[in-house]
Design a protein around this motif. Structure first.
Motif, PDB file in Angstrom:
ATOM      1  N   CYS A   1       0.780  -1.308  -0.037  1.00  0.00           N
ATOM      2  CA  CYS A   1      -0.088  -0.017   0.020  1.00  0.00           C
ATOM      3  C   CYS A   1       1.015   1.232   0.140  1.00  0.00           C
ATOM      4  CB  CYS A   1      -0.980  -0.066   1.142  1.00  0.00           C
ATOM      5  SG  CYS A   1      -0.046   0.197   2.958  1.00  0.00           S
ATOM      6  N   HIS A   2       0.260   2.512  -0.385  1.00  0.00           N
ATOM      7  CA  HIS A   2       0.960   3.693  -0.098  1.00  0.00           C
ATOM      8  C   HIS A   2       1.468   4.107   1.216  1.00  0.00           C
ATOM      9  CE1 HIS A   2       1.639   8.176  -0.841  1.00  0.00           C
ATOM     10  NE2 HIS A   2       1.793   7.798  -2.280  1.00  0.00           N
ATOM     11  N   PRO A   3       2.506   4.543   1.303  1.00  0.00           N
ATOM     12  CA  PRO A   3       2.707   5.221   2.733  1.00  0.00           C
ATOM     13  C   PRO A   3       1.817   6.104   3.593  1.00  0.00           C
ATOM     14  CG  PRO A   3       4.618   5.455   1.298  1.00  0.00           C
ATOM     15  CD  PRO A   3       3.462   5.110   0.299  1.00  0.00           C
ATOM     16  N   ALA A   4       0.953   6.897   2.687  1.00  0.00           N
ATOM     17  CA  ALA A   4      -0.104   7.441   3.383  1.00  0.00           C
ATOM     18  C   ALA A   4      -1.152   6.602   4.011  1.00  0.00           C
ATOM     19  CB  ALA A   4      -0.650   8.485   2.560  1.00  0.00           C
ATOM     20  N   ARG A   5      -1.370   5.660   3.255  1.00  0.00           N
ATOM     21  CA  ARG A   5      -2.555   4.575   3.531  1.00  0.00           C
ATOM     22  C   ARG A   5      -1.930   3.823   4.933  1.00  0.00           C
ATOM     23  NH1 ARG A   5      -7.465   3.373   4.943  1.00  0.00           N
ATOM     24  NH2 ARG A   5      -8.149   1.091   4.722  1.00  0.00           N
ATOM     25  N   SER A   6      -0.677   3.446   4.916  1.00  0.00           N
ATOM     26  CA  SER A   6      -0.060   2.849   6.046  1.00  0.00           C
ATOM     27  C   SER A   6      -0.248   3.746   7.309  1.00  0.00           C
ATOM     28  CB  SER A   6       1.248   2.183   5.847  1.00  0.00           C
ATOM     29  OG  SER A   6       2.160   3.347   5.672  1.00  0.00           O
ATOM     30  N   ARG A   7       0.027   4.654   7.242  1.00  0.00           N
ATOM     31  CA  ARG A   7      -0.016   5.805   8.471  1.00  0.00           C
ATOM     32  C   ARG A   7      -1.479   5.910   8.751  1.00  0.00           C
ATOM     33  NH1 ARG A   7       3.698   9.160   5.076  1.00  0.00           N
ATOM     34  NH2 ARG A   7       1.916   9.970   4.189  1.00  0.00           N
ATOM     35  N   GLU A   8      -2.402   5.884   7.904  1.00  0.00           N
ATOM     36  CA  GLU A   8      -3.788   5.919   8.346  1.00  0.00           C
ATOM     37  C   GLU A   8      -4.157   4.851   9.314  1.00  0.00           C
ATOM     38  OE1 GLU A   8      -6.195   6.293   4.909  1.00  0.00           O
ATOM     39  OE2 GLU A   8      -5.583   8.374   4.491  1.00  0.00           O
ATOM     40  N   LEU A   9      -3.795   3.640   8.650  1.00  0.00           N
ATOM     41  CA  LEU A   9      -4.070   2.309   9.513  1.00  0.00           C
ATOM     42  C   LEU A   9      -3.520   2.199  10.745  1.00  0.00           C
ATOM     43  CD1 LEU A   9      -3.649  -0.114   6.403  1.00  0.00           C
ATOM     44  CD2 LEU A   9      -6.001   0.529   7.617  1.00  0.00           C
ATOM     45  N   LEU A  10      -2.170   2.681  10.895  1.00  0.00           N
ATOM     46  CA  LEU A  10      -1.520   2.699  11.989  1.00  0.00           C
ATOM     47  C   LEU A  10      -2.088   3.575  13.102  1.00  0.00           C
ATOM     48  CD1 LEU A  10       2.192   2.612  10.638  1.00  0.00           C
ATOM     49  CD2 LEU A  10       1.147   0.724  11.781  1.00  0.00           C
ATOM     50  N   SER A  11      -2.563   4.957  12.599  1.00  0.00           N
ATOM     51  CA  SER A  11      -3.124   5.794  13.531  1.00  0.00           C
ATOM     52  C   SER A  11      -4.487   5.340  13.968  1.00  0.00           C
ATOM     53  CB  SER A  11      -3.203   7.001  12.844  1.00  0.00           C
ATOM     54  OG  SER A  11      -2.028   7.743  12.319  1.00  0.00           O
ATOM     55  N   ALA A  12      -5.090   4.627  13.385  1.00  0.00           N
ATOM     56  CA  ALA A  12      -6.386   4.155  13.486  1.00  0.00           C
ATOM     57  C   ALA A  12      -6.092   2.835  14.363  1.00  0.00           C
ATOM     58  CB  ALA A  12      -7.317   4.038  12.364  1.00  0.00           C
ATOM     59  N   GLY A  13      -5.233   2.541  14.618  1.00  0.00           N
ATOM     60  CA  GLY A  13      -5.033   1.198  15.428  1.00  0.00           C
ATOM     61  C   GLY A  13      -5.563   0.044  14.666  1.00  0.00           C
ATOM     62  N   LYS A  14      -5.687  -0.221  13.324  1.00  0.00           N
ATOM     63  CA  LYS A  14      -5.977  -1.120  12.551  1.00  0.00           C
ATOM     64  C   LYS A  14      -4.805  -1.970  12.174  1.00  0.00           C
ATOM     65  CE  LYS A  14     -10.154   1.120  10.911  1.00  0.00           C
ATOM     66  NZ  LYS A  14     -10.934   1.483   9.637  1.00  0.00           N
ATOM     67  N   ALA A  15      -3.699  -1.559  12.355  1.00  0.00           N
ATOM     68  CA  ALA A  15      -2.500  -2.192  11.919  1.00  0.00           C
ATOM     69  C   ALA A  15      -1.212  -2.097  12.890  1.00  0.00           C
ATOM     70  CB  ALA A  15      -1.998  -1.785  10.454  1.00  0.00           C
ATOM     71  N   ALA A  16      -0.507  -2.755  12.949  1.00  0.00           N
ATOM     72  CA  ALA A  16       0.932  -2.818  13.612  1.00  0.00           C
ATOM     73  C   ALA A  16       1.984  -2.732  12.891  1.00  0.00           C
ATOM     74  CB  ALA A  16       0.823  -3.617  14.899  1.00  0.00           C
ATOM     75  N   VAL A  17       3.142  -2.200  13.498  1.00  0.00           N
ATOM     76  CA  VAL A  17       4.465  -2.483  12.600  1.00  0.00           C
ATOM     77  C   VAL A  17       4.789  -3.844  12.786  1.00  0.00           C
ATOM     78  CG1 VAL A  17       6.905  -1.646  12.262  1.00  0.00           C
ATOM     79  CG2 VAL A  17       5.154  -0.062  12.811  1.00  0.00           C
ATOM     80  N   TRP A  18       5.387  -4.485  11.732  1.00  0.00           N
ATOM     81  CA  TRP A  18       5.714  -5.819  11.886  1.00  0.00           C
ATOM     82  C   TRP A  18       7.208  -6.019  11.550  1.00  0.00           C
ATOM     83  CZ3 TRP A  18       4.175 -10.742  13.132  1.00  0.00           C
ATOM     84  CH2 TRP A  18       4.999 -11.751  12.495  1.00  0.00           C
ATOM     85  N   ARG A  19       7.755  -5.033  10.784  1.00  0.00           N
ATOM     86  CA  ARG A  19       8.973  -4.960  10.450  1.00  0.00           C
ATOM     87  C   ARG A  19       9.503  -3.714   9.979  1.00  0.00           C
ATOM     88  NH1 ARG A  19      13.127  -8.900   9.527  1.00  0.00           N
ATOM     89  NH2 ARG A  19      14.840  -8.087   8.060  1.00  0.00           N
ATOM     90  N   ARG A  20      10.650  -3.107  10.509  1.00  0.00           N
ATOM     91  CA  ARG A  20      11.009  -1.896  10.109  1.00  0.00           C
ATOM     92  C   ARG A  20      11.708  -1.732   8.836  1.00  0.00           C
ATOM     93  NH1 ARG A  20       9.173   2.456  13.700  1.00  0.00           N
ATOM     94  NH2 ARG A  20       8.742   1.346  15.684  1.00  0.00           N
ATOM     95  N   PHE A  21      12.631  -2.625   8.434  1.00  0.00           N
ATOM     96  CA  PHE A  21      13.470  -2.663   7.380  1.00  0.00           C
ATOM     97  C   PHE A  21      13.200  -4.158   6.562  1.00  0.00           C
ATOM     98  CE2 PHE A  21      15.583   0.309  10.001  1.00  0.00           C
ATOM     99  CZ  PHE A  21      15.595   1.323   9.194  1.00  0.00           C
ATOM    100  N   PRO A  22      12.740  -4.332   5.236  1.00  0.00           N
ATOM    101  CA  PRO A  22      11.748  -3.299   4.624  1.00  0.00           C
ATOM    102  C   PRO A  22      10.407  -3.185   5.600  1.00  0.00           C
ATOM    103  CG  PRO A  22      11.648  -5.367   3.440  1.00  0.00           C
ATOM    104  CD  PRO A  22      12.849  -5.342   4.480  1.00  0.00           C
ATOM    105  N   PHE A  23       9.940  -1.894   5.509  1.00  0.00           N
ATOM    106  CA  PHE A  23       9.067  -1.480   6.384  1.00  0.00           C
ATOM    107  C   PHE A  23       7.918  -2.317   6.050  1.00  0.00           C
ATOM    108  CE2 PHE A  23       5.524   1.234   8.074  1.00  0.00           C
ATOM    109  CZ  PHE A  23       6.059   1.525   9.441  1.00  0.00           C
ATOM    110  N   THR A  24       7.083  -2.821   6.811  1.00  0.00           N
ATOM    111  CA  THR A  24       6.103  -3.775   6.614  1.00  0.00           C
ATOM    112  C   THR A  24       5.108  -3.756   8.025  1.00  0.00           C
ATOM    113  OG1 THR A  24       7.675  -5.277   5.647  1.00  0.00           O
ATOM    114  CG2 THR A  24       5.503  -6.239   6.369  1.00  0.00           C
ATOM    115  N   ILE A  25       3.703  -3.626   7.399  1.00  0.00           N
ATOM    116  CA  ILE A  25       2.984  -3.637   8.609  1.00  0.00           C
ATOM    117  C   ILE A  25       1.892  -4.800   8.496  1.00  0.00           C
ATOM    118  CG2 ILE A  25       2.629  -1.106   8.451  1.00  0.00           C
ATOM    119  CD1 ILE A  25       0.267  -1.259   6.869  1.00  0.00           C
ATOM    120  N   ILE A  26       1.105  -5.313   9.721  1.00  0.00           N
ATOM    121  CA  ILE A  26       0.393  -6.335   9.831  1.00  0.00           C
ATOM    122  C   ILE A  26      -1.154  -5.936  10.212  1.00  0.00           C
ATOM    123  CG2 ILE A  26       1.129  -6.809  12.096  1.00  0.00           C
ATOM    124  CD1 ILE A  26       0.643  -9.873  11.473  1.00  0.00           C
TER     125      ILE A  26
END
Length: 427
Positions: A17-42
């Motif tokens: 997904c686009h970085p802006a979309r990932s920020r929305e998901l992280l801010s809303a608590g719908k996702a968490a950071v899975w890995r920093r490098f390469p940046f991956t969310i779950i």
């Protein structure tokens, strides 16, 4: 920027997904950071979803390998992620040279006689030197990771630097290839590498070079690669249709050098191509279709689309699939292979005698040297928040390497893990 890799609640890959979309998901608590490098969310709740075909594209090199992720949608093909993987083959080679010199020194000491253990040591079929095998294993490791974190269904790689059949005998292929847009790319790239991008007659660099027949065609010379060299316009016109022995009659040393170099094959072509063939056989075991291409086609694809010369862009332009591809301005992830620690039981002095023994414990207080951490120090000379890689000690007083310099004496209680060490550094 590069897309963010996404996993569902069951750790299955979804579309990046686009970085802006990932920020929305992280801010809303719908996702968490899975890995920093390469940046991956779950994602915390979503399971499954529609995906598009993702192709992993590789440009293997002797020092740096370019990696790119390409998707094919309604608007065509687009590169969404790039990385450049720096190998440590030279470091491995130097360590092996040091080890070999120490062992040779021990064998030649005046010590008691030791009978020969065995003299029938042979290398298995397909053996590669450790510095070369490292490149294959490192690229294979990253392809396996990307195949786990993305819905990849195909692999594309530059199999050979040069299409040697096209170089040696262009007539063996279809006339469309030889007379079409790719005509001359393989031969010219091979000659540029072989003659070190210099004029064969005056060693001029940084000037336009022309393909020159050593023995002119008007006097029976052929188009074989052994009869071709590179010359600047001035030398090419000065030589004209004369034979090289006549043109360099007053320079016998230069004549012998050019004739010898013309018959000599490219020094690094065999070694580089051998690692790529080994990598190709490894990638076929994934079960994905593997597209292959040559360096000449990669350069043609990149130049025809007016893209700059970088490793990750070359990876995106590999093969026939790299012909019409949109490559936006991305910041590629810089990956440097650092190794996974030292297995040496003891250190030796310059004579090869052990003088310091290593501890068998690598993990102290849940941390290991090389981990990326965040340190929140409340008081003292290191007060503040710091990010970097940690060096552990049994006392619990760690050292932290940050972009601003090294900070020593950080207590393990103030340290939180960002990402465990995996043998690579990132920037």
């Amino acid at each position: 920027m590069s897309r963010v890799l996404v996993l569902d609640a069951n750790k299955q890959p979804l579309m990046p997904c686009h970085p802006a979309r990932s920020r929305e998901l992280l801010s809303a608590g719908k996702a968490a950071v899975w890995r920093r490098f390469p940046f991956t969310i779950i994602l915390k709740a979503r399971v499954g979803g529609d995906t598009q075909p993702v192709q992993i594209k590789l440009d293997p090199g002797s020092k740096t390998t370019g990696i790119a992720l390409v998707i094919e949608g309604k608007r065509g093909k687009k590169c969404i992620w790039g990385a450049e993987l720096q190998h440590r083959g030279l470091a491995i080679k130097m360590k092996l040279l040091v080890r070999r010199s120490l062992r040779s020194f021990r064998r030649n000491r005046t010590l008691r006689y030791r009978p020969t253990r065995f003299l029938n040591r042979t290398k298995p079929k397909g053996w590669l030197a450790p510095s070369l095998l490292h490149r294959v294993l490192t690229v294979d490791s990253w392809v396996r990771r990307l195949a786990t974190w993305t819905p990849a269904n195909a692999i594309s790689m530059e199999l050979v630097r040069f299409d040697m059949q096209q170089v040696e005998n262009p007539e063996i292929s279809e006339a469309e290839y030889q007379q079409g847009q790719l005509a001359g790319y393989e031969v010219r790239e091979y000659l540029l590498e072989k003659w070190e991008r210099k004029c064969a007659y005056c060693n001029a660099e940084g000037v336009p070079l022309q393909i020159e027949h050593i023995h002119p065609k008007s006097k029976g010379g052929s188009n074989r690669i052994s009869n071709l060299c590179l010359a600047c316009e001035k030398c090419n016109q000065k030589k004209g249709s004369r034979d090289i022995s006549e043109f360099l009659a007053k320079k016998p040393d230069l004549l012998r050098k050019i004739l010898a170099q013309a018959k000599r094959p490219l020094r690094d072509a065999a070694a580089v191509n051998s690692t790529r063939w080994k990598l190709y056989e490894t990638l076929k075991s994934y079960g994905f279709p593997v597209e292959i291409g040559s360096g000449g086609r990669t350069k043609f694809n990149r130049r025809s689309q007016s893209y700059s010369k970088t490793h990750w862009i070359d990876a995106a332009c590999v093969g026939e699939s790299g012909g019409n591809i949109c490559i936006p301005t991305l910041k590629p992830l810089q990956i440097k292979s650092m190794g996974r620690g030292n297995r040496q039981a003891c250190k030796t002095d310059k004579f090869g005698f052990p003088n310091k023994w290593r501890t068998r414990t690598k993990v102290f207080f849940g941390f290991q040297t090389g981990d990326m951490v965040r340190a929140d120090v409340p008081i003292g000379r290191n007060a503040g928040r710091h990010f970097g890689r940690i060096s552990v000690r049994a006392t619990g007083s760690f050292a932290l390497a940050t972009p601003g310099g090294k900070r020593d004496g950080i207590n393990w209680k103030y340290v939180r893990t960002v990402q465990k060490q995996d043998g690579y550094s990132y920037s």
